[in-house]
Design a protein around this motif. Structure first.
Motif, PDB file in Angstrom:
ATOM      1  N   ARG A  91     -11.879  -3.947  -5.074  1.00 46.05           N
ATOM      2  CA  ARG A  91     -10.611  -3.257  -5.328  1.00 46.05           C
ATOM      3  C   ARG A  91      -9.431  -4.125  -4.888  1.00 46.05           C
ATOM      4  NH1 ARG A  91      -7.930  -0.386  -1.555  1.00 46.05           N
ATOM      5  NH2 ARG A  91      -9.725   0.251  -0.311  1.00 46.05           N
TER       6      ARG A  91
ATOM      7  N   ARG B 182      -9.296   0.398   3.349  1.00 45.44           N
ATOM      8  CA  ARG B 182     -10.625   0.818   2.896  1.00 45.44           C
ATOM      9  C   ARG B 182     -10.946   2.173   3.508  1.00 45.44           C
ATOM     10  NH1 ARG B 182     -14.699  -2.133   5.635  1.00 45.44           N
ATOM     11  NH2 ARG B 182     -16.151  -1.624   4.009  1.00 45.44           N
TER      12      ARG B 182
ATOM     13  N   ASN C 139      -9.126  -7.463  -6.976  1.00 42.06           N
ATOM     14  CA  ASN C 139      -8.582  -7.209  -8.314  1.00 42.06           C
ATOM     15  C   ASN C 139      -7.064  -7.037  -8.256  1.00 42.06           C
ATOM     16  OD1 ASN C 139     -11.008  -7.436  -9.671  1.00 42.06           O
ATOM     17  ND2 ASN C 139     -11.425  -5.243  -9.638  1.00 42.06           N
ATOM     18  N   ALA C 140      -6.577  -6.304  -7.257  1.00 38.00           N
ATOM     19  CA  ALA C 140      -5.133  -6.116  -7.096  1.00 38.00           C
ATOM     20  C   ALA C 140      -4.454  -7.456  -6.815  1.00 38.00           C
ATOM     21  CB  ALA C 140      -4.846  -5.119  -5.975  1.00 38.00           C
TER      22      ALA C 140
ATOM     23  N   SER D 264       0.874  -1.164   0.000  1.00 37.80           N
ATOM     24  CA  SER D 264       0.000   0.000   0.000  1.00 37.80           C
ATOM     25  C   SER D 264       0.916   1.220   0.000  1.00 37.80           C
ATOM     26  CB  SER D 264      -0.837  -0.027   1.290  1.00 37.80           C
ATOM     27  OG  SER D 264      -1.215   1.257   1.704  1.00 37.80           O
TER      28      SER D 264
ATOM     29  N   ASP E 120      -1.649   1.067  -5.192  1.00 40.84           N
ATOM     30  CA  ASP E 120      -2.666   1.877  -4.533  1.00 40.84           C
ATOM     31  C   ASP E 120      -3.849   1.044  -4.026  1.00 40.84           C
ATOM     32  OD1 ASP E 120      -3.311   4.656  -3.832  1.00 40.84           O
ATOM     33  OD2 ASP E 120      -5.045   4.352  -5.151  1.00 40.84           O
ATOM     34  N   ASP E 121      -4.197   0.006  -4.751  1.00 39.40           N
ATOM     35  CA  ASP E 121      -5.384  -0.771  -4.389  1.00 39.40           C
ATOM     36  C   ASP E 121      -5.216  -1.644  -3.152  1.00 39.40           C
ATOM     37  OD1 ASP E 121      -6.973   0.367  -6.298  1.00 39.40           O
ATOM     38  OD2 ASP E 121      -6.628  -1.209  -7.787  1.00 39.40           O
TER      39      ASP E 121
END
Length: 188
Positions: free
Chosen positions: A116, A79, A119-120, A50, A74-75
């Motif tokens: 998010r 949260r 997907n990362a 991150s 970034d993902d």
């Protein structure tokens, strides 16, 4: 072919309202050294994190050890719970876990944040198949990702996480085969 992802929840940080720049506390820096010691024999190939400073600082020791830069994704950031500060964090976080599509104003629902993070994760699994990758991240997003692959990783699991904490997720292609906790009480 097996791919191992070592999800590392960041160590304790010094609170500031600047989410991106919040650094580790003195205690957090000491525990980050223990993270490096625990991972040094795991044959790590890459370190991803991150962009939040506390996450990067928690895993940068292992990146120095393997002589590769920390790659920022970034993902894998935490949260976003709300646009404005929350008065009662425990009530607010419980609500988003109880109602997966609910979000506080300006925040992310569990569904959106999970999408998010997953997907990362899937991109990492595809790009680094067969490798051992450390992922410096945050408690809530980490558990949301784990929950996608196995629903037993839930709010109750999140509540019991340490700071830092390390979980090794073993994948065959994009199928989760095993989860093993690397961190233990003896390191606290």
């Amino acid at each position: 072919m097996v791919t191992n992802l070592y999800f590392v929840r960041h160590a304790h940080s010094t609170y500031t309202p600047n989410e991106l720049g919040r650094p580790l506390s003195n205690c957090g820096r000491q525990k980050a050294e223990k993270v490096t010691q625990l991972l040094k024999d795991e044959d790590i190939n890459y370190v991803i994190s991150s962009p939040y400073k506390r996450a990067v600082q928690t895993v940068e020791g292992i990146s120095r050890l393997i002589e590769k830069k920390v790659m920022l994704v970034d993902d894998f950031k935490e949260r976003k719970l709300s646009e404005e500060p929350i008065r009662n964090f425990n009530v607010a976080i419980r609500k988003v876990w109880e109602e997966k599509t609910f979000s506080w104003q300006g925040g992310e629902s569990n569904v959106i944040a999970q999408k998010r993070g997953v997907n990362a994760t899937l991109k990492v699994l595809e790009k680094y198949e067969g490798e051992n990758i450390v992922v410096g991240t945050h408690g809530n997003i980490m558990v949301l990702i784990m929950n996608y692959f196995d629903e037993k990783y839930s709010f109750n699991f999140w509540e019991k996480l340490d700071m830092p904490d390390i979980y090794k997720l073993v994948f065959e292609k994009k199928k989760l085969r095993e989860v093993k906790r690397i961190w233990s009480e003896e390191f606290n």
